[in-house]
Design a protein around this motif. Sequence first.
Motif, PDB file in Angstrom:
ATOM      1  N   CYS A   5     -12.347  11.160  -8.119  1.00 22.30           N
ATOM      2  CA  CYS A   5     -11.718  10.768  -9.218  1.00 22.30           C
ATOM      3  C   CYS A   5     -12.527  10.628 -10.335  1.00 22.30           C
ATOM      4  N   LEU A   6     -13.639   9.965 -10.181  1.00 20.16           N
ATOM      5  CA  LEU A   6     -14.475   9.593 -11.374  1.00 20.16           C
ATOM      6  C   LEU A   6     -15.179  10.676 -11.652  1.00 20.16           C
ATOM      7  N   THR A   7     -15.267  11.756 -10.859  1.00 17.71           N
ATOM      8  CA  THR A   7     -16.299  13.042 -11.155  1.00 17.71           C
ATOM      9  C   THR A   7     -15.306  14.382 -11.682  1.00 17.71           C
ATOM     10  N   ARG A   8     -13.862  13.837 -11.492  1.00 10.77           N
ATOM     11  CA  ARG A   8     -12.911  14.941 -11.625  1.00 10.77           C
ATOM     12  C   ARG A   8     -11.881  14.232 -12.388  1.00 10.77           C
ATOM     13  N   PRO A   9     -12.114  13.676 -13.619  1.00 11.88           N
ATOM     14  CA  PRO A   9     -10.987  12.703 -14.315  1.00 11.88           C
ATOM     15  C   PRO A   9      -9.951  13.436 -14.947  1.00 11.88           C
ATOM     16  N   ASP A  10      -9.893  14.635 -14.821  1.00 10.64           N
ATOM     17  CA  ASP A  10      -8.534  15.315 -15.219  1.00 10.64           C
ATOM     18  C   ASP A  10      -7.466  15.124 -14.251  1.00 10.64           C
ATOM     19  N   ILE A  11      -8.051  15.035 -12.989  1.00 15.69           N
ATOM     20  CA  ILE A  11      -7.178  14.862 -11.783  1.00 15.69           C
ATOM     21  C   ILE A  11      -6.750  13.287 -11.741  1.00 15.69           C
ATOM     22  N   PHE A  12      -7.390  12.141 -12.174  1.00 18.57           N
ATOM     23  CA  PHE A  12      -7.418  10.881 -12.086  1.00 18.57           C
ATOM     24  C   PHE A  12      -6.564  10.619 -13.267  1.00 18.57           C
ATOM     25  N   LYS A  13      -6.694  11.415 -14.400  1.00 17.42           N
ATOM     26  CA  LYS A  13      -5.817  10.822 -15.412  1.00 17.42           C
ATOM     27  C   LYS A  13      -4.436  11.114 -15.280  1.00 17.42           C
ATOM     28  N   THR A  14      -4.138  12.353 -14.768  1.00 19.55           N
ATOM     29  CA  THR A  14      -2.815  12.862 -14.578  1.00 19.55           C
ATOM     30  C   THR A  14      -2.246  11.927 -13.588  1.00 19.55           C
ATOM     31  N   GLN A  15      -2.985  11.378 -12.340  1.00 22.18           N
ATOM     32  CA  GLN A  15      -2.056  10.555 -11.732  1.00 22.18           C
ATOM     33  C   GLN A  15      -2.249   9.249 -12.394  1.00 22.18           C
ATOM     34  N   LEU A  16      -2.882   8.664 -13.084  1.00 27.03           N
ATOM     35  CA  LEU A  16      -3.072   7.341 -13.840  1.00 27.03           C
ATOM     36  C   LEU A  16      -1.714   7.344 -14.698  1.00 27.03           C
ATOM     37  N   LEU A  26       0.986  -1.293  -0.056  1.00 20.28           N
ATOM     38  CA  LEU A  26       0.102   0.007  -0.009  1.00 20.28           C
ATOM     39  C   LEU A  26       0.988   1.173   0.008  1.00 20.28           C
ATOM     40  N   PHE A  27       1.036   1.959  -1.098  1.00 17.97           N
ATOM     41  CA  PHE A  27       1.762   3.365  -1.290  1.00 17.97           C
ATOM     42  C   PHE A  27       0.566   4.320  -1.157  1.00 17.97           C
ATOM     43  N   ARG A  28       0.198   5.000  -0.254  1.00 16.23           N
ATOM     44  CA  ARG A  28      -0.770   6.010  -0.085  1.00 16.23           C
ATOM     45  C   ARG A  28      -0.399   7.311  -0.563  1.00 16.23           C
ATOM     46  N   SER A  29      -0.803   7.259  -2.040  1.00 16.34           N
ATOM     47  CA  SER A  29      -0.377   8.245  -2.791  1.00 16.34           C
ATOM     48  C   SER A  29      -0.822   9.749  -2.296  1.00 16.34           C
ATOM     49  N   GLU A  30      -1.845   9.662  -1.496  1.00 17.32           N
ATOM     50  CA  GLU A  30      -2.475  11.024  -0.996  1.00 17.32           C
ATOM     51  C   GLU A  30      -1.492  11.944  -0.379  1.00 17.32           C
ATOM     52  N   PHE A  31      -0.393  11.289  -0.151  1.00 19.53           N
ATOM     53  CA  PHE A  31       0.500  12.265   0.862  1.00 19.53           C
ATOM     54  C   PHE A  31       1.298  13.248  -0.166  1.00 19.53           C
ATOM     55  N   LEU A  32       1.140  12.824  -1.402  1.00 24.16           N
ATOM     56  CA  LEU A  32       1.825  13.708  -2.399  1.00 24.16           C
ATOM     57  C   LEU A  32       1.037  14.958  -2.551  1.00 24.16           C
ATOM     58  N   TYR A  33      -0.412  14.800  -2.207  1.00 27.07           N
ATOM     59  CA  TYR A  33      -1.296  15.746  -2.488  1.00 27.07           C
ATOM     60  C   TYR A  33      -1.515  16.704  -1.081  1.00 27.07           C
ATOM     61  N   ILE A  34      -1.195  16.316   0.012  1.00 28.50           N
ATOM     62  CA  ILE A  34      -1.396  17.057   1.078  1.00 28.50           C
ATOM     63  C   ILE A  34      -0.342  18.114   1.737  1.00 28.50           C
ATOM     64  N   GLY A  35      -0.429  18.913   2.275  1.00 24.15           N
ATOM     65  CA  GLY A  35       0.602  19.934   2.698  1.00 24.15           C
ATOM     66  C   GLY A  35       1.183  20.807   1.650  1.00 24.15           C
ATOM     67  N   ARG A  36       0.189  20.996   0.625  1.00 21.26           N
ATOM     68  CA  ARG A  36       0.534  21.874  -0.441  1.00 21.26           C
ATOM     69  C   ARG A  36      -0.421  22.824  -1.016  1.00 21.26           C
ATOM     70  N   ASP A  37      -0.393  23.763  -1.643  1.00 25.64           N
ATOM     71  CA  ASP A  37      -1.133  24.716  -2.137  1.00 25.64           C
ATOM     72  C   ASP A  37      -1.949  24.545  -3.373  1.00 25.64           C
ATOM     73  N   SER A  38      -1.390  23.308  -4.137  1.00 23.22           N
ATOM     74  CA  SER A  38      -1.930  22.986  -5.729  1.00 23.22           C
ATOM     75  C   SER A  38      -1.644  21.611  -5.740  1.00 23.22           C
ATOM     76  N   LEU A  39      -2.450  21.014  -6.896  1.00 25.47           N
ATOM     77  CA  LEU A  39      -2.471  19.819  -7.123  1.00 25.47           C
ATOM     78  C   LEU A  39      -1.038  19.349  -7.764  1.00 25.47           C
ATOM     79  N   PRO A  40      -0.372  18.227  -7.397  1.00 22.21           N
ATOM     80  CA  PRO A  40       1.083  17.736  -7.760  1.00 22.21           C
ATOM     81  C   PRO A  40       0.991  17.662  -9.110  1.00 22.21           C
ATOM     82  N   THR A  41       2.083  18.128 -10.017  1.00 23.88           N
ATOM     83  CA  THR A  41       1.846  17.723 -11.428  1.00 23.88           C
ATOM     84  C   THR A  41       2.063  16.350 -11.925  1.00 23.88           C
TER      85      THR A  41
END
Length: 543
Positions: free
Chosen positions: A359-370, A290-305
């Motif tokens: 992720c399913l309602t904001r596919p732009d975020i989901f596709k970037t991660q995938l 289990l790699f908890r990827s959400e910690f790339l998103y927390i503690g910052r001001d914008s989405l990770p690229t």
Amino acid sequence: MEVFQGKSIFKGVAIGPLLYYGKKETTVRREKIEDTEAEVARYKEAREKSVAQLRQLHDDSVKKVGEENAAIFDVHAMLMEDEDFCEAIENAIRTQNVNAEYAVAVAGENFSKMFAEMEDEYFKARSADMKDISERLIRVLTGEDEMHSFEEPSIIIADDLMPSETVQLDKEKVLAFVTRLGSSNSHTAILARTMNIPALIDIPIREDWNGKLAAVDGHTGTFYLDPDEETLHEMEEKRDRDLEARRLLQELKGKKNISLDGKEINLYANIGGLKDVAAVLSNDGGGVGLFRSEFLYIGRDSLPTEEEQFQAYKAVVETMAGKRVIIRTLDIGADKKADYLELEKEDNPALGYRAIRICLTRPDIFKTQLRAIFRASAFGKVAIMYPMITSVEELDKIHTIVAEVKKELTADKIPFKDDVEEGVMIETPAAALISDDLARKVDFFSIGTNDLTQYTLAMDRQNSRLDVFYNPHHKAILRLIRMTIENGHKGGAWVGICGELGADTTLTETFLRMGVDELSVSPSMILPVRDAIRKSHAYPEKE
């Protein structure tokens, strides 16, 4: 000798002097300030210093307790810089002509009360955090030391310990900690288990115990104040047995995770980022479950690229050198917040807009991660896991998006592996009940027992008032786990467990007999679980 019965949150035995950890009472007086702009500047300087402290504490704590548990400092840094909180302080200084310490104290108290009165459990939890950051700011403003220091190894006693306080304790000098308040499922309790510190709660500690000799029995939840010679001798023998058992665990490195009757399973680790990988390797983990990827998103001001995520995943995958790395897609919402996503307030966020629903309602975020995950797959053995699944229809939508991502990467001539395993987390009763249907569409299941337990029992596991009712060994939970394993195998999927029950060695043999294929635990629990596997049976005895 006085004997007290409490609750154990980590097994182990400790003997030593008591050190009372009481918060230093800082008397904040209201003072009239003539130069308010200079006072605002003093506050801003203290805020910057406090945020820098929190960032450093995060980095130091990652080494002790991993990325997930160290994330509390990122949360505190975000709250420290919250626009409303900052404006309240600066406005008080300017309009009331008061000193910064007083403005911070008043704002902290007001925000803490406001959060405490909210129905949302996430925001209720922020009430204590607001007190914590306010106290930090005031300490910086007044020039006081941040923590108590102590020279000799001691048993820490306190009314309560915040997670931020727990991770700052010098592990080499802390024999155990004992508190009056707390929950066995709290964040601090999880930290204690991660740090391997014997700990008890529900002990009526007193400040005048400071300096007295005590013994902590984390196996039975018993606290002995001024133990007599017989008890002291008994505890010393028990402690020595524990230390010998820990030494023997080190001899299990390099050994197989194989039961007494020959069943071998995979034993992986849960991580929050690259900094946790060293602990996985040093404890001989077979992979990352289990790699908890959400910690790339927390503690910052914008989405990770995409590039930021790709580099993070690639680093872990390369370091694991061909061992399987299961990356869970974004699991944010509920108690994990990212303000820049602008998620609306919900009455019950644990049952709301979170994880795969975002992720399913904001596919732009989901596709970037995938895209980032599939790009990382070219550098090792990657698997993808989708959280909070409740229907086959969700899975079909995911597969459509995955197909689009693969098509785009192919068109862009970006290398990736086309045979990346895909799986789902079974953490809702709905998913467990339709696991026969889900199994035919995925390569694997990973059972998230933390959420599965609270959703099945309809109990918030962070609520200390429910400790007497909260039973992760409930027959209903075990039945759902068994059903999931059986349905997974029938549908051709392998099945693992990545929740806290995976590290519960009292259930290891039960899971083996159910047919589990993999257990994923915190790095520090790999060897204890391996030991339990090697002492268990997986098959019925032959007549």
